[in-house]
Design a protein around this motif. Sequence first.
Motif, PDB file in Angstrom:
ATOM      1  N   UNK A 164       0.833  -1.215   0.000  1.00  0.00           N
ATOM      2  CA  UNK A 164       0.000   0.000   0.000  1.00  0.00           C
ATOM      3  C   UNK A 164       0.858   1.253   0.000  1.00  0.00           C
ATOM      4  N   UNK A 165       2.166   1.107   0.041  1.00  0.00           N
ATOM      5  CA  UNK A 165       3.057   2.263   0.024  1.00  0.00           C
ATOM      6  C   UNK A 165       4.366   1.873  -0.639  1.00  0.00           C
ATOM      7  N   UNK A 166       5.175   2.869  -0.936  1.00  0.00           N
ATOM      8  CA  UNK A 166       6.468   2.620  -1.558  1.00  0.00           C
ATOM      9  C   UNK A 166       6.357   2.494  -3.067  1.00  0.00           C
ATOM     10  N   UNK A 167       7.473   2.184  -3.692  1.00  0.00           N
ATOM     11  CA  UNK A 167       7.506   2.060  -5.142  1.00  0.00           C
ATOM     12  C   UNK A 167       6.608   0.947  -5.641  1.00  0.00           C
ATOM     13  N   UNK A 168       5.853   1.222  -6.681  1.00  0.00           N
ATOM     14  CA  UNK A 168       4.956   0.229  -7.251  1.00  0.00           C
ATOM     15  C   UNK A 168       3.764  -0.102  -6.383  1.00  0.00           C
ATOM     16  N   UNK A 169       3.410   0.794  -5.462  1.00  0.00           N
ATOM     17  CA  UNK A 169       2.290   0.542  -4.540  1.00  0.00           C
ATOM     18  C   UNK A 169       0.996   0.264  -5.302  1.00  0.00           C
ATOM     19  N   UNK A 170       0.172  -0.586  -4.712  1.00  0.00           N
ATOM     20  CA  UNK A 170      -1.105  -0.939  -5.305  1.00  0.00           C
ATOM     21  C   UNK A 170      -2.229  -0.195  -4.596  1.00  0.00           C
ATOM     22  N   UNK A 171      -3.232   0.181  -5.349  1.00  0.00           N
ATOM     23  CA  UNK A 171      -4.390   0.830  -4.753  1.00  0.00           C
ATOM     24  C   UNK A 171      -5.191  -0.196  -3.959  1.00  0.00           C
ATOM     25  N   UNK A 174      -6.867  -2.574  -6.257  1.00  0.00           N
ATOM     26  CA  UNK A 174      -5.958  -3.585  -6.804  1.00  0.00           C
ATOM     27  C   UNK A 174      -5.624  -4.645  -5.766  1.00  0.00           C
ATOM     28  N   UNK A 175      -5.402  -4.224  -4.525  1.00  0.00           N
ATOM     29  CA  UNK A 175      -5.103  -5.184  -3.471  1.00  0.00           C
ATOM     30  C   UNK A 175      -6.295  -6.091  -3.186  1.00  0.00           C
ATOM     31  N   UNK A 176      -7.488  -5.540  -3.286  1.00  0.00           N
ATOM     32  CA  UNK A 176      -8.689  -6.353  -3.103  1.00  0.00           C
ATOM     33  C   UNK A 176      -8.773  -7.434  -4.186  1.00  0.00           C
ATOM     34  N   UNK A 177      -8.448  -7.069  -5.409  1.00  0.00           N
ATOM     35  CA  UNK A 177      -8.500  -8.036  -6.506  1.00  0.00           C
ATOM     36  C   UNK A 177      -7.425  -9.104  -6.361  1.00  0.00           C
TER      37      UNK A 177
END
Length: 204
Positions: A164-171, A174-177
């Motif tokens: 959820x943070x840092x380089x390439x973090x996912x929204x 996206x994390x739910x998927x």
Amino acid sequence: MSNKKKSFWANWTKAHDIETEEEILLDHNYDGIQELDNVLPPWWVTGFIITVIISIFYYVKIFSGDYRQEDELKAEIAEFQAYKKANPELFKENYDLPALTDAAAIAAGKEIYITNCAACHLADGGGLVGPNLTDNMWKNGGGMKNVFTVISDGVPNTAMRSWKSGGGALTADQRQKVASFVLSLQGTTPANPKAAEGSIVWPK
């Protein structure tokens, strides 16, 4: 052009008419090109003076301590932190998202998983550096909330980073998927499954 306008323009530019250029013609000669002793136009000089005055003003304000961008940034950060503390419900991430089951969401989650997770868990979820995601043993708890939490926050002292943070973090979407796709791997048969890890049993 009226006489008044001509007079104003002449005073503002100090430009010489072609007929009077001989009056300001210098003796310098460069391959037949002669130089005119033109003065800087008053409009340019005025603009330069205004710029100098403004720069002095900013210099005094900045170095006197009345205005510094660093102080302004700190003040805005402090203001934001105070607002965040007063309104925690606006900044708390929802970790109780439901597992998605529709084909489109699972396919999107698989695509994100392949890009970001397969290096540690293998494309089929069999596990490599990371644990096997297809068996019924869970190191950090099974179910949507636990899986989403692990993906979001990572696992300290392991290769599992926070997504959820840092380089390439996912929204969060996206994390739910991704979490939904991981759950869909339950009960599948990977090519080279890693030995089960963990002590929490979650039914297939």
